[in-house]
Motif scaffolding. Sequence first.
Motif, PDB file in Angstrom:
ATOM      1  N   LYS A  12       0.832  -1.227   0.000  1.00  0.00           N
ATOM      2  CA  LYS A  12       0.000   0.000   0.000  1.00  0.00           C
ATOM      3  C   LYS A  12       0.855   1.261   0.000  1.00  0.00           C
ATOM      4  CE  LYS A  12      -4.121  -1.768   2.301  1.00  0.00           C
ATOM      5  NZ  LYS A  12      -4.653  -1.971   3.635  1.00  0.00           N
ATOM      6  N   CYS A  13       2.098   1.164   0.494  1.00  0.00           N
ATOM      7  CA  CYS A  13       2.958   2.352   0.559  1.00  0.00           C
ATOM      8  C   CYS A  13       3.488   2.680  -0.835  1.00  0.00           C
ATOM      9  CB  CYS A  13       4.125   2.115   1.520  1.00  0.00           C
ATOM     10  SG  CYS A  13       5.257   3.512   1.591  1.00  0.00           S
ATOM     11  N   VAL A  14       3.241   3.951  -1.255  1.00  0.00           N
ATOM     12  CA  VAL A  14       3.725   4.375  -2.577  1.00  0.00           C
ATOM     13  C   VAL A  14       4.962   5.282  -2.443  1.00  0.00           C
ATOM     14  CG1 VAL A  14       1.470   4.122  -3.689  1.00  0.00           C
ATOM     15  CG2 VAL A  14       2.077   6.316  -2.641  1.00  0.00           C
ATOM     16  N   HIS A  15       5.518   5.325  -1.223  1.00  0.00           N
ATOM     17  CA  HIS A  15       6.785   6.039  -0.948  1.00  0.00           C
ATOM     18  C   HIS A  15       6.705   7.540  -1.247  1.00  0.00           C
ATOM     19  CE1 HIS A  15       8.105   1.947  -0.553  1.00  0.00           C
ATOM     20  NE2 HIS A  15       7.794   1.697  -1.813  1.00  0.00           N
ATOM     21  N   CYS A  16       5.527   8.129  -1.053  1.00  0.00           N
ATOM     22  CA  CYS A  16       5.351   9.558  -1.377  1.00  0.00           C
ATOM     23  C   CYS A  16       6.034  10.480  -0.364  1.00  0.00           C
ATOM     24  CB  CYS A  16       3.867   9.885  -1.466  1.00  0.00           C
ATOM     25  SG  CYS A  16       3.008   9.671   0.111  1.00  0.00           S
ATOM     26  N   GLY A  17       6.199  10.021   0.865  1.00  0.00           N
ATOM     27  CA  GLY A  17       6.870  10.832   1.884  1.00  0.00           C
ATOM     28  C   GLY A  17       5.965  11.827   2.591  1.00  0.00           C
ATOM     29  N   LEU A  18       4.657  11.774   2.330  1.00  0.00           N
ATOM     30  CA  LEU A  18       3.763  12.752   2.970  1.00  0.00           C
ATOM     31  C   LEU A  18       3.656  12.539   4.490  1.00  0.00           C
ATOM     32  CD1 LEU A  18       0.963  12.975   0.260  1.00  0.00           C
ATOM     33  CD2 LEU A  18       2.628  14.731   0.889  1.00  0.00           C
ATOM     34  N   CYS A  19       4.117  11.403   4.953  1.00  0.00           N
ATOM     35  CA  CYS A  19       4.047  11.099   6.393  1.00  0.00           C
ATOM     36  C   CYS A  19       5.269  11.631   7.153  1.00  0.00           C
ATOM     37  CB  CYS A  19       3.979   9.586   6.586  1.00  0.00           C
ATOM     38  SG  CYS A  19       5.303   8.720   5.698  1.00  0.00           S
ATOM     39  N   LEU A  20       6.316  12.018   6.442  1.00  0.00           N
ATOM     40  CA  LEU A  20       7.591  12.298   7.119  1.00  0.00           C
ATOM     41  C   LEU A  20       7.489  13.386   8.186  1.00  0.00           C
ATOM     42  CD1 LEU A  20       8.756  10.376   5.005  1.00  0.00           C
ATOM     43  CD2 LEU A  20      10.685  11.947   4.744  1.00  0.00           C
ATOM     44  N   ALA A  23      -1.468  10.681   8.684  1.00  0.00           N
ATOM     45  CA  ALA A  23      -0.973  11.543   7.591  1.00  0.00           C
ATOM     46  C   ALA A  23      -1.020  10.858   6.232  1.00  0.00           C
ATOM     47  CB  ALA A  23       0.469  11.961   7.901  1.00  0.00           C
ATOM     48  N   CYS A  24      -1.065   9.537   6.214  1.00  0.00           N
ATOM     49  CA  CYS A  24      -0.896   8.794   4.955  1.00  0.00           C
ATOM     50  C   CYS A  24      -2.161   8.824   4.093  1.00  0.00           C
ATOM     51  CB  CYS A  24      -0.537   7.348   5.282  1.00  0.00           C
ATOM     52  SG  CYS A  24      -0.448   6.310   3.806  1.00  0.00           S
ATOM     53  N   PRO A  25      -2.052   9.300   2.840  1.00  0.00           N
ATOM     54  CA  PRO A  25      -3.232   9.333   1.969  1.00  0.00           C
ATOM     55  C   PRO A  25      -3.535   7.976   1.327  1.00  0.00           C
ATOM     56  CG  PRO A  25      -1.363  10.327   0.853  1.00  0.00           C
ATOM     57  CD  PRO A  25      -0.871   9.891   2.193  1.00  0.00           C
TER      58      PRO A  25
HETATM   59  S1  SF4 Z   1       2.461   8.741   3.404  1.00  0.00           S
HETATM   60 FE1  SF4 Z   1       4.197   7.523   4.071  1.00  0.00          FE
HETATM   61  S2  SF4 Z   1       3.344   5.507   4.535  1.00  0.00           S
HETATM   62 FE2  SF4 Z   1       1.819   6.582   3.280  1.00  0.00          FE
HETATM   63  S3  SF4 Z   1       2.261   5.981   1.179  1.00  0.00           S
HETATM   64 FE3  SF4 Z   1       3.384   7.879   1.550  1.00  0.00          FE
HETATM   65  S4  SF4 Z   1       5.439   7.196   2.256  1.00  0.00           S
HETATM   66 FE4  SF4 Z   1       4.060   5.423   2.389  1.00  0.00          FE
END
Ligand code: SF4
Length: 431
Positions: A22-30, A82-84
């Motif tokens: 499910k993780c698309v490595h977008c980084g919005l959670c950082l 935070a994760c979309p």
């Molecule tokens: S917000 Fe974080 S956990 Fe969610 S998809 Fe992006 S990198 Fe993965």
Amino acid sequence: MADSSALSEIQYDKPQQQDLDKCVHCGLCLNACPTYRELGVEMDSPRGRIYQMVQVAAGAPITDSYREHMDLCLACRACETACPSGVQYGKLIEAARAEIQNKAEFAWYVKALRAFVYGPLLRSPALMTLAGTGLWLYQASGLQKLMRASGLLKLAGLESLEALTPTAQIPFFFGRVGQVYPAEGAKRYKVAFLAGCIQNVSFARLNEATVRVLQKNGCEVHIPQHQNCCGALHAHAGVRDEARRLARRNIDVMLAGNFDAIISNTGGCGSTLKEYDELLEHDAEYADKAKEFVRRMRDVNEFLASIDLNREMRPLNMVVTYQDSCHLAHGQQVRTQPRQLLRAIPGLELREMIGSDLCCGSAGVYNVLHTDLAMDILRSKFHNVERTGASVIASSNPGCMLQMETGARLFGQNQKVYHVVQLLDMAYQRD
Ligand code: SF4
Ligand code: SF4
């Protein structure tokens, strides 16, 4: 030897590919991650940790470095909010720790200590009473004050750790387990109260206040005999077999009473209690019972906010700020209810804090195992507390309360710290 059902459950105790995908490595959670904010290291961010889990799932070995990055996670689940993409990070980190627990080598003394703490100690009221009495003697005899003043703790590098010691509260709450407390006025609900484990020793007054507040709200409160620790500390540490054992017992005890609601006053415990269905999903005998248990499970804030609240309260003239419990806010999505209850108290002014749902660094036993990082996180938290000008901090989780009390002493203005139900309890007292 583990029985076949335990063995079949253990095979699921590792991050599952469909959850990792499910993780698309977008980084919005950082930016939501307290360890990434403090350390600035990708491998200590949610995305970095998931990346490492993916490598292990693909056959990479479980190294010391992998263990360290998983250990440093607070399991606060802010990244989940935070994760979309709907990554269930809490599930992943617990599974990763369970895999480490099942496959990695530990020194004999670490194994022995973990086996004792996550086995007999948290399971046995007698051992907990013994440990609590020892703590009480240390505190009541003046030895704690002496140790703090002597500088010995500082010399031994134990000053911060010792500052986190909870206060043993005599009489312990264990004496009330097995009792039934009648509703005040007309009986509207029959509820069960889960008293916790360590809480019976160090938050006995909070448990009593919770029972009184429920009574004031028309609840007949049962504290069923033979209930045990919820297993949250075990699940967070990857000791899932013992967590399942404890869960089965609580399910048996609590479902036997046919209660309208099963109530916890602890965000961290409540989150695990509401996930008993996940914990036992592969247990043919308990899977359905676990779902029924979860259906009845309520955090005390959630329960009180859902009923016609008794408003016969005296004013409490105080300025309060609310620190979210991570497992209540991110794990259970209970955010508005505690605030709603605080606003129902006449005279009380609620001032919101920036980042109220950022972890305070408590995180179960995290502050004991990673004291320095937990203290850095706490110091940052108090920048925001101070800006509110509040003289009282409210929370809904004993671990957070303890951490915030330490913060108030070390980095704040000695603000008072209360659970939301303790403030309600004060407002219900007439004199
Ligand atoms: S917000 Fe974080 S956990 Fe969610 S998809 Fe992006 S990198 Fe993965
Ligand atoms: S659970 Fe908390 S500490 Fe762990 S990766 Fe997510 S936000 Fe960071």
